[in-house]
Design an enzyme around this catalytic site. Structure first.
Site, PDB file in Angstrom:
ATOM      1  N   CYS A  12       0.854  -1.183   0.000  1.00  0.00           N
ATOM      2  CA  CYS A  12       0.000   0.000   0.000  1.00  0.00           C
ATOM      3  C   CYS A  12       0.893   1.238   0.000  1.00  0.00           C
ATOM      4  CB  CYS A  12      -0.942   0.019   1.206  1.00  0.00           C
ATOM      5  SG  CYS A  12      -0.119   0.090   2.817  1.00  0.00           S
ATOM      6  N   ARG A  54       4.315  -8.685   5.158  1.00  0.00           N
ATOM      7  CA  ARG A  54       5.102  -9.760   4.575  1.00  0.00           C
ATOM      8  C   ARG A  54       4.696 -11.141   5.071  1.00  0.00           C
ATOM      9  NH1 ARG A  54      11.624 -11.050   4.919  1.00  0.00           N
ATOM     10  NH2 ARG A  54      11.670 -12.420   3.116  1.00  0.00           N
ATOM     11  N   LEU A  55       4.456 -12.037   4.118  1.00  0.00           N
ATOM     12  CA  LEU A  55       4.356 -13.467   4.376  1.00  0.00           C
ATOM     13  C   LEU A  55       5.661 -14.077   3.895  1.00  0.00           C
ATOM     14  CD1 LEU A  55       2.789 -16.061   5.127  1.00  0.00           C
ATOM     15  CD2 LEU A  55       1.916 -16.082   2.792  1.00  0.00           C
ATOM     16  N   SER A  56       6.591 -14.284   4.820  1.00  0.00           N
ATOM     17  CA  SER A  56       7.936 -14.691   4.418  1.00  0.00           C
ATOM     18  C   SER A  56       8.011 -16.196   4.250  1.00  0.00           C
ATOM     19  CB  SER A  56       8.961 -14.231   5.462  1.00  0.00           C
ATOM     20  OG  SER A  56       8.672 -14.800   6.720  1.00  0.00           O
ATOM     21  N   ILE A  58      11.379 -17.523   3.236  1.00  0.00           N
ATOM     22  CA  ILE A  58      12.690 -17.666   3.876  1.00  0.00           C
ATOM     23  C   ILE A  58      13.339 -16.293   3.923  1.00  0.00           C
ATOM     24  CG2 ILE A  58      13.035 -20.020   3.004  1.00  0.00           C
ATOM     25  CD1 ILE A  58      15.267 -18.743   1.206  1.00  0.00           C
ATOM     26  N   ASN A 107       4.432  -7.163  -4.557  1.00  0.00           N
ATOM     27  CA  ASN A 107       3.656  -8.334  -4.165  1.00  0.00           C
ATOM     28  C   ASN A 107       3.718  -9.335  -5.303  1.00  0.00           C
ATOM     29  OD1 ASN A 107       1.750 -10.188  -3.234  1.00  0.00           O
ATOM     30  ND2 ASN A 107       0.012  -8.959  -3.892  1.00  0.00           N
ATOM     31  N   GLY A 108       4.257 -10.515  -5.056  1.00  0.00           N
ATOM     32  CA  GLY A 108       4.259 -11.515  -6.111  1.00  0.00           C
ATOM     33  C   GLY A 108       5.460 -12.429  -6.094  1.00  0.00           C
ATOM     34  N   ASP A 132      14.039 -11.831  -5.063  1.00  0.00           N
ATOM     35  CA  ASP A 132      13.532 -11.434  -6.366  1.00  0.00           C
ATOM     36  C   ASP A 132      13.133  -9.967  -6.376  1.00  0.00           C
ATOM     37  OD1 ASP A 132      11.362 -11.890  -4.695  1.00  0.00           O
ATOM     38  OD2 ASP A 132      10.104 -12.778  -6.236  1.00  0.00           O
ATOM     39  N   GLY A 396      -4.948 -24.792  -9.958  1.00  0.00           N
ATOM     40  CA  GLY A 396      -5.063 -25.084 -11.385  1.00  0.00           C
ATOM     41  C   GLY A 396      -5.728 -24.032 -12.242  1.00  0.00           C
TER      42      GLY A 396
END
Length: 663
Positions: A12, A54-56, A58, A107-108, A132, A396
């Site tokens: 954000c 953050r959803l970490s 590693i 985000n991604g 990344d 899927g």
């Protein structure tokens, strides 16, 4: 597994200067804490404020965001705004010292980031992390906006140029990751979720009634402008520059095209599909945490899980179904049998009737905009189950749109049987059949028209027609003098881009811009993030699309079967019974539930209540309920209205998140 520092998260931010930036950013980040419970970062500079949850997976230290880069030729100084000892952002001197020349929130997943990093290092660029995010930021410095064409992954990001005071924002090829924005009093405000923008004091919450008009026909939010007035979605494969003077400039940086290879044999086509899917699954398995997979009874998740099992035989798979459908070879039975065949673990859950209905308000809150897709709730539960054991899961989505999987795509083949008949005769026969209540009216009507006339989304035939919508609606928008566009008018520019292609391909193309991004991918992102779970979609890969775009329609679908060559490719990894099985999706027993007195009376209360009276002819709503209870299937129309009313109460009456049901 390959080393990665990729993260799912929430982003954000906003432009402009205000003394209240810190608490505003904090509120925006807090409301989407479910997108990233592992960490929080903030960055402020003159004219910009960035927030990140953050959803970490590693590398908790190296991959922190917002990320800032200072450049001296190709040397790098990478910093992230510090966090205080209690985990809250340090917005004082420490953060101020980490300004740099560029800052990014992202985000991604960039699945080919290691390849790009090697290319950049060969040019002399230096790196301080293994993330990344740093590759994306450095790639922008090296190649400018052309970096977008080099990316392989899913992404939504905003990048601040401190020298020019410009903000550059972009969204991935197919719209896998969301990006919302608004401009208020010269301030550009953006976020991964609309609820974050609602926390900014510059935005005043207003309903966009035009979105409601189209939602009734599409069953999802189909406009660039959301259900919240002046809050927009950045379209897939679009980027935007926010200039220093507050003006914005948006452009499309990629468009899917088709180039059928008629010279390639059927076997070579199957080879190309199998190679592309396996490679994509391999890239999507890049992580230092365990990656699981959904496993339904259909070909898409079955093929994908089998490919992942070849990479990692110890994978976990996840399935949900409904107790009402227990019995011989239901959804869960199919999944368990395939898991046994592949020697992989399967975790399953039968969703109870009470817990399905109890979670509806929470689902609508997470979706941000009304969603009338009953399977979104099933997805909520399978994500919940997966999140108990893994942090990332393969799903899927995209196989149907790429490889011709929906049964509706077979309609043009069926219509060819009536190609001899005059169109006027078919239209007359359709009206007569409809008036008599005889089956086949839709078939005759579609055979008399071009696909652009009747196919606008997969909701066709189950949502409201424009005529039904006009009878249903009351209120400000219904009484407005301006004419409401038809769904066909909204989709016409998309169809025009593929006007020279066959009807099935035109349907597939339209779905990329409406059904896929407006329904399928939205619920994929929002339901997984509701449980802090990273959902990856290997079929929606640029390289996989590059194969699918070359496959002639005759090798995708015919009058008897869908996904012809994809099924043949899948037979190399899974038994034929699964590869050739018809698509079920999530078979939610809403049709039967709505005929029970318990739910009939509950929804009738909604349909005659104060909120319904603001927007709808309540007599028409009750008529739909009564017809359904008497045996006609009006379930989807009922659900469309019911979910809107529930959503409106949450966001415009209660203005707070519903209680989270006990897991």
């Amino acid at each position: 597994m390959m080393r990665s520092t990729n993260d799912m998260c929430g982003i954000c931010g906003f432009t402009g200067a205000t003394d209240e930036r810190a608490p505003i950013l904090k509120a925006m980040c807090d409301v989407m804490a479910h997108r990233g419970p592992d960490g929080e970062g903030q960055y402020t500079d003159d004219g910009i404020a960035f927030g990140h949850r953050r959803l970490s997976l590693i590398d908790l230290e190296g991959g922190n965001q917002p990320m800032v880069r200072s450049t001296g030729e190709h040397a790098a100084r990478i910093t992230s705004p510090a966090l205080a000892g209690d985990g809250t952002p340090a917005l004082g001197a420490e953060a101020a010292a980490a300004k740099g020349d560029y800052a990014i929130v992202f985000n991604g997943e960039i699945y080919n980031y290691q390849d790009l990093r090697a290319e950049l290092e060969a040019q002399g660029w230096e790196f301080q992390t293994h993330s990344d995010t740093e590759v994306l930021l450095t790639g922008y410095l090296a190649w400018g906006e052309e970096v977008l064409d080099r990316l392989r992954g899913m992404f939504a990001f905003a990048l601040w140029n401190r020298q020019t005071r410009e903000l550059f924002c972009a969204r991935d090829f197919f719209g896998i990751k969301p990006f919302y924005y608004t401009v208020q009093d010269g301030q550009f405000i953006f976020a991964s979720e609309i609820k974050c923008i609602l926390e900014h004091p510059a935005y005043e919450r207003k309903l966009n009634e035009e979105a409601l008009e189209q939602y009734l026909c599409f069953q999802f939010s189909a406009l660039d402008e959301t259900f919240f007035k002046d809050i927009f979605k950045l379209a897939p494969a679009h980027c935007m520059t926010v200039h220093a003077d507050g003006t914005t400039e948006t452009r499309r940086w990629w468009r899917p095209t088709y180039d059928f290879d008629e010279s390639r044999s059927r076997e070579a086509t199957v080879d190309a599909i199998d190679e592309a899917v396996h490679e994509s699954v391999r890239y999507h398995n890049v992580a230092d945490v365990e990656v699981g997979s959904f496993l339904s009874s259909g070909i898409d998740s079955s093929y994908m899980a089998a490919c992942l099992a070849q990479e990692n035989p110890s994978i976990k798979t996840f399935t949900v179904g409904f107790a009402e459908y227990e019995g011989e070879r239901d959804e869960i039975t199919w999944a368990r049998e395939l898991a046994d065949e592949l020697h992989i673990a399967n975790n399953s859950k039968h969703i109870g009737e009470d817990e399905y209905w109890e979670v509806l308000p929470r689902v609508q809150w997470h979706m941000d905009e009304p969603s009338a897709d009953p399977s979104a709730v099933a997805l909520y539960f399978v994500d919940q189950e997966a999140a108990k054991q893994v942090k990332a899961v393969l799903s899927g989505e995209g196989a149907d749109e790429f490889f011709g999987g929906y049964r509706i795509y077979q309609t043009p083949f069926a219509n060819q049987k009536l190609a001899w008949a005059p169109k006027g005769l078919l239209r007359g026969a359709s009206k007569m059949a409809r008036g008599l209540g005889v089956r086949g009216a839709n078939y005759l009507e579609r055979a008399s028209e071009q696909v652009e006339d009747w196919y606008y989304t997969n909701a066709n035939g189950v949502a409201f027609s424009p005529e039904e919508r006009n009878r249903l609606r009351v209120g400000k928008r219904a009484n407005a003098e301006e004419r409401i566009p038809t769904p066909q008018e909204l989709t016409a520019p998309v169809y025009a881009e593929v006007a020279g292609l066959d009807e099935t391909t035109r349907m597939q193309y339209a779905d990329l811009f409406f059904w896929l991004v407006g329904d399928i991918l939205l619920k994929t992102d929002k339901m997984s993030m509701a449980h802090s779970l990273e959902s990856r979609v290997p079929f929606l890969d640029k390289q996989v699309f590059d194969v699918s775009r070359t496959i002639p329609t005759r090798l995708k679908a015919d009058n008897d079967q869908t996904k012809l060559t994809l099924r043949e490719a899948a037979e190399r990894a899974i038994p034929k019974d699964w590869a050739q099985k018809e698509k079920l999706g999530f078979p939610v027993p809403v049709v039967n539930w709505l005929r029970q007195d318990r739910y009939y009376n509950e929804i009738k209360g909604w349909f005659t209540g104060e909120i319904a009276q603001q927007f709808f002819n309540t007599d028409e709503l009750v008529r739909l309920l009564d017809e359904h209870k008497a045996g006609a299937d009006r379930s989807r129309k009922i659900w469309i209205v019911y979910m809107f009313l529930m959503w409106y109460k949450i966001y415009f009456v209660d203005k707070k998140a519903p209680e989270k049901p006990a897991a």
